[in-house]
Design an enzyme around this catalytic site. Structure first.
Site, mmCIF file in Angstrom:
data_model
loop_
_atom_site.group_PDB
_atom_site.id
_atom_site.type_symbol
_atom_site.label_atom_id
_atom_site.label_comp_id
_atom_site.label_asym_id
_atom_site.label_seq_id
_atom_site.Cartn_x
_atom_site.Cartn_y
_atom_site.Cartn_z
ATOM 1 C CG ASN A 1 33.450 105.615 -17.566
ATOM 2 O OD1 ASN A 1 33.689 106.390 -16.643
ATOM 3 N ND2 ASN A 1 32.372 105.740 -18.338
ATOM 4 C CD GLU A 2 29.301 106.982 -15.541
ATOM 5 O OE1 GLU A 2 28.369 106.819 -16.344
ATOM 6 O OE2 GLU A 2 29.478 108.041 -14.915
ATOM 7 C CE1 TYR B 1 29.530 115.160 -14.821
ATOM 8 C CE2 TYR B 1 28.940 112.866 -14.453
ATOM 9 C CZ TYR B 1 29.727 113.822 -15.083
ATOM 10 O OH TYR B 1 30.706 113.424 -15.966
ATOM 11 C CD GLU C 1 32.708 110.650 -15.996
ATOM 12 O OE1 GLU C 1 31.535 111.025 -16.106
ATOM 13 O OE2 GLU C 1 33.202 109.707 -16.634
ATOM 14 C CD GLN D 1 33.612 115.111 -20.954
ATOM 15 O OE1 GLN D 1 34.173 115.302 -22.021
ATOM 16 N NE2 GLN D 1 32.824 114.045 -20.756
HETATM 17 O O1 AHR Z 1 30.773 113.231 -18.733
HETATM 18 C C1 AHR Z 1 29.729 112.763 -19.495
HETATM 19 C C2 AHR Z 1 29.373 111.319 -19.190
HETATM 20 O O2 AHR Z 1 28.907 111.225 -17.886
HETATM 21 C C3 AHR Z 1 30.501 110.328 -19.234
HETATM 22 O O3 AHR Z 1 30.752 109.861 -20.511
HETATM 23 C C4 AHR Z 1 29.995 109.225 -18.373
HETATM 24 O O4 AHR Z 1 31.039 108.504 -17.759
HETATM 25 C C5 AHR Z 1 29.080 109.918 -17.390
HETATM 26 O O5 AHR Z 1 27.858 109.297 -17.297
#
Ligand code: AHR
Length: 497
Positions: free
Chosen positions: A173-174, A240, A297, A346
């Protein structure tokens, strides 16, 4: 100008994968512990440790898929710490998120049980950043191997003789950030190596997910597709909506200045450009569109609520967040030829959560109601739409007044979801329904709106922002006239005979 929309009910553009309405749960703040898991001995009503109220709400919303255990936590998680008798499980510090003690009481068995209860697909994210090839390989064996093997025997000794079915498995992840700060060339090689040992056992077929870019990092996408497209079934994208100027000043979830309304929605609409440009890169290597783009995400990221642990990412959720959800889901629907899954961040008590809890209390957020209203789009056929929509604001800052998506389900019912992005005025819309078999015999609607730009639900006033019946429409031949309330999300159901 009246907004004019034409829906071609006889022109399907592809199936909207139900997993676009997916979710994400990380060991972060109060998402897993308190939000989902309270333990068997809790006074909060639960089934084998999972809270009953939250599970019932998630089933009602038809949660299709759930990603776990992270997020950044995934690349620090060692799955063997989370199996076996709970009293023997290793305690560790969750260094990423608040520095709290993680007792590992929620592990593989508990997650798989949760997915069974919710009747949703598990999506497990493996550890590349601080894990080994062997550890990842053994997790897949533990989960899915049927027969005689060290991991299958360990699973049976822990009370689960039968293997589980696991389809979605993320390889890191990331990894451009919290998952190891890697360069794309390096991660692409690691991905090729790790995924080799993510095996299909028996009839289980794993859908291998590579870590994709952050936002507009097109170089990452290009490199991964060039070096590893043959070895992946999907690749991720994270984006985001951060309303403020920077990550240091993201802005408050409630009580924000009026000008932040449009700024936020404009930033959410950027998802369209991201998907279009990343898809164009993917098309060069995968013109058949075999590989899925998983936006695993997404959502709003505000400043935490005053007085809460900054590492817990707890934020309120308003009608503004509901609009972000509505327009983002429309973008994913529109790109359902490439977007096979999306997971809002989330699930409970973290970021743009659909549910907030406090002790035994639970509240459904405006975002929950959007997912509940939009569940009619899951697995439905996306319909062709042409639109002529008024703009709010000017130049680079302009946003459309309305966002729309339409689908036809397996019973022939048409669902039209409409967001009015205007926080000041209602929006008139004319929808021409072309290609209907028969004429509309019944139309019904539901709407979600608010009197204030930060209208939200609290534990004291849980239904301040809740769906109500929508009746402000009329039918004139094939033309549907509707007047959408300011800052609203509306779903219409049209049944023809
Ligand atoms: O969702 C919060 C965080 O955001 C996650 O852990 C990460 O993958 C992203 O940077």
């Amino acid at each position: 100008m009246a907004n004019r929309i034409t829906i071609n009910a006889d022109r399907a553009k592809g199936t909207i994968n139900r997993n676009i309405y997916g979710h994400f749960s990380e060991h972060l703040g109060r998402c897993i512990y308190e939000g989902l898991w309270v333990g068997e001995d809790s006074e909060i009503p639960n089934t084998n440790g999972i809270r009953n109220d939250v599970a019932a709400a998630l089933k009602q919303m038809k949660i299709p898929v759930l990603r776990w255990p992270g997020g950044c936590f995934a690349d620090e998680y060692h799955w063997k710490d989370g199996i076996g008798p709970k009293e023997n499980r290793k305690r560790m510090i969750n260094t990423h998120w608040g520095g709290v003690v993680e007792n590992n009481h929620f592990g593989t068995h508990e997650f798989m049980m949760l997915c069974e209860m919710l009747e949703c697909e598990p999506y497990i994210n493996g550890n590349v950043g601080s894990g080994t090839v062997q550890e990842m390989s053994e997790w897949v064996e533990y989960l899915t191997f049927e027969g005689v093997s060290p991991m299958a025997e360990m699973r049976a000794a822990n009370g689960h003789t039968e293997p589980w079915k696991v389809k979605y498995f993320g390889v890191g992840n990331e990894n451009w950030g919290c998952g190891g700060n890697m360069r794309p060339e390096y991660y692409a090689d690691l991905y090729r190596q790790f995924q080799t040992y993510v095996r299909n056992y028996g009839s289980n077929r794993i859908h291998k997910v590579a870590c994709g870019p952050n936002s507009d990092d097109y170089h990452w996408m290009e490199t991964l597709m060039k070096q590893a497209h043959r070895y992946m079934d999907s690749i991720t994208l994270h984006y985001y909506t951060v309303p403020g100027e920077s990550w240091q000043e993201k802005g408050a979830a409630t009580g924000f200045p009026e000008e932040m309304w449009r700024v936020t929605l404009k930033k959410a609409l950027f998802m369209e450009e991201l998907i279009r440009k990343h898809s164009a890169i993917m098309d060069q290597y995968d013109p058949e569109k075999r590989i899925g783009l998983l936006v695993d995400e997404w959502g709003t990221w505000h400043d935490v609520e005053p007085g809460t642990n900054p590492g817990f990412l707890y934020q309120q959720n308003t009608i503004r967040d509901a609009l972000v959800a509505g327009i983002s889901l429309h973008i994913f629907n529109a790109h359902c030829d490439r977007v096979q899954m999306a997971n809002i961040a989330q699930l409970v008590n973290v970021l743009q959560a659909v549910i907030l809890t406090e002790g035994e209390k639970m509240v459904l957020t405006p975002t929950y109601h959007v997912f509940d209203m939009y569940k009619v789009h899951q697995d439905a056929e996306l319909l062709d739409i042409h639109e002529s929509i008024a703009e709010l604001g000017e130049g680079q800052q302009a946003i459309p007044q309305i966002s729309v998506s339409a689908s036809k389900d397996d019973k022939g019912r048409i669902h039209i979801s409409l967001c009015n992005l205007d926080h000041q005025a209602s929006a008139k819309v004319e929808v021409e329904l072309r290609g209907l078999v028969g004429s509309p015999v019944s139309i019904k609607g539901t709407t979600l709106s608010s009197d204030t730009i930060d209208g939200h639900n609290t534990f004291e006033e849980a239904n301040k922002v809740a769906p109500t019946e929508f009746t402000a429409f009329s039918m004139d031949g094939q033309l549907l006239h509707a007047e959408l309330p300011p800052m609203s999300v509306t779903v219409l159901e049209v049944v023809a005979e």
